[in-house]
Design a protein around this motif. Sequence first.
Motif, PDB file in Angstrom:
ATOM      1  N   SER A  45      -4.528  -1.897  -1.737  1.00 25.16           N
ATOM      2  CA  SER A  45      -4.028  -2.977  -0.886  1.00 25.16           C
ATOM      3  C   SER A  45      -5.022  -3.343   0.207  1.00 25.16           C
ATOM      4  CB  SER A  45      -2.685  -2.587  -0.263  1.00 25.16           C
ATOM      5  OG  SER A  45      -2.814  -1.451   0.567  1.00 25.16           O
ATOM      6  N   ASN A 122       2.111  -1.672  -5.026  1.00 26.44           N
ATOM      7  CA  ASN A 122       0.902  -1.156  -5.660  1.00 26.44           C
ATOM      8  C   ASN A 122       1.097  -0.917  -7.151  1.00 26.44           C
ATOM      9  OD1 ASN A 122      -1.360  -0.600  -3.604  1.00 26.44           O
ATOM     10  ND2 ASN A 122       0.463   0.118  -2.540  1.00 26.44           N
ATOM     11  N   LEU A 288      -5.232   4.453  -5.877  1.00 26.89           N
ATOM     12  CA  LEU A 288      -3.772   4.335  -5.814  1.00 26.89           C
ATOM     13  C   LEU A 288      -3.037   5.662  -5.873  1.00 26.89           C
ATOM     14  CD1 LEU A 288      -3.319   1.214  -8.100  1.00 26.89           C
ATOM     15  CD2 LEU A 288      -2.744   1.365  -5.691  1.00 26.89           C
TER      16      LEU A 288
END
Length: 379
Positions: A45, A122, A288
Motif C-alpha cells: 500500500s 491488500n 504483504l
Amino acid sequence: MHGQNTETPCAAQVYEFAFEPVPKGHKKTTSSIFIVLAGYVTALSCLATGAKIGGLMTFQNAVWACFTGNAVLFCMAVLLGIVACETGWSTTFLSRQVFGKTTSRLFSFLIILSSVIWIGLNGDLFSRMIARSFTWWPLPTALTAVLVIGIWTQSAMRGWKGIELVSWIAVPIAVSIIGVCAYDIWTTVGFVTITTYKPLQPLSFTAASSAIVGNFVFGCTITPDVCRFARSRKAVLIAVFFALLIGLFGLNVCGVLIAQTAGNTDFNHAVATLGLSLPVFLCAVFCLWPTQDNNIYGGSLAIQNILQGTQLEGFVSHRFLACILACLSAIFAAIGAAHYLLPIIIMLSVLLPPVSGMLFAEYFFVKRSREKQTGNWIA
C-alpha cells in the motif's frame, strides 16, 4: 477466570500477553523489534499510495509530501512505542488509561475494523496483481483474495514467533527487489525527465500529505503491540527510525518514481507499462505477508480487550481470533476492497491520530489514568 491474575507465562504466550504487561524476561533485542516493524511498514500500500500522489504532483512536491506525512507518522510511532516499552501494555489496553475500561472497547472496535479493512484491501490488490501478471491464472479475483489471506494467516496464528520469522525472510528480499527496480527506473529515464513531470490534475499538498498519513496511521497507532517487547527508549527510537525510513518513506518515493515514469496513477497499470510486473509481483509477495501478519496480530489483541472481564476471557486463543479476522477480511476483499483505497486512508487519517495523541498525552503530561473507571465519555 481472569487471565490477568491467573495466567502462567506459558499460558500468557498463548494469548500473546493480551491481559498483562510483557515481562522483562520476554523482552526482545533491538534487531528483533526493527525487523518486525520493518516487515510491517514494508507494505504494498505504501507503493500504491506513493503512485497515487506521484501521478498528481510534481516530483519535488510529491517527495516533500511523503517526507511531511512520514515525519508525522514517525513522531506518532516513537512516542507510542516509548509508552508501550515502559508499560509493557498493548495498544488497546493502553487505551483504557484514556477511555476507561468499558469505553476502551469502542476504540478496540475501530482497531478491529481497521485490521479487517487493510487485510482486505491488500488481499484484493494482490489478487488483482496476480490476475494481471499471469494470464493463465484460473481462479477469479475474489477467490484468489480469499486464498492469499488464508496463506498469510498460517504464520499470523503463531503470534510473535511467526511474524518475526516471516519478517527476517521477507524484508531483505523485498527491499533488494525494490531498490533494484528504483535504480533501473532512475538510470533509464533520467533525473531531468522525472523532475520535469507535470500532472494534468494537480493534487494539493495537504491532501497528499494527509493520504501519506492515512496510509499508515493505523500501523503507527498499533506500534505499541510491537514496541511493548522493546528493552529501552533507545531501542524504540532506533528500530522505528530505520524501519520507517526504509519501509514508508523509501517505498512512497519508489511509488512516485513508478507513477511519473509510466504517466499513470494506477500502480498495477504503471508497473505493467514499465515491464516491471514480475519483479514487483515478487516484491509484493514478501511485502504483504509480514504486514498482514501484524494487522492480524493487532486485531487479535483488540478482540482480547473486548473479551477481558467477560466469561470468554482466557478461553479464546490468539490462533482462533486470527482465523476470525482472516475470514472477515476475506469477505471484504472478495467484494472488491481496492475500489475504496483513497477514501479509506483519508478517513483513517482523520479518525485515528486524535486517539494516538490522547494516549501519549495521558502518559507524558496528564498522568491521570482512567484505567480503573468504567468509562470516560469526554475522551
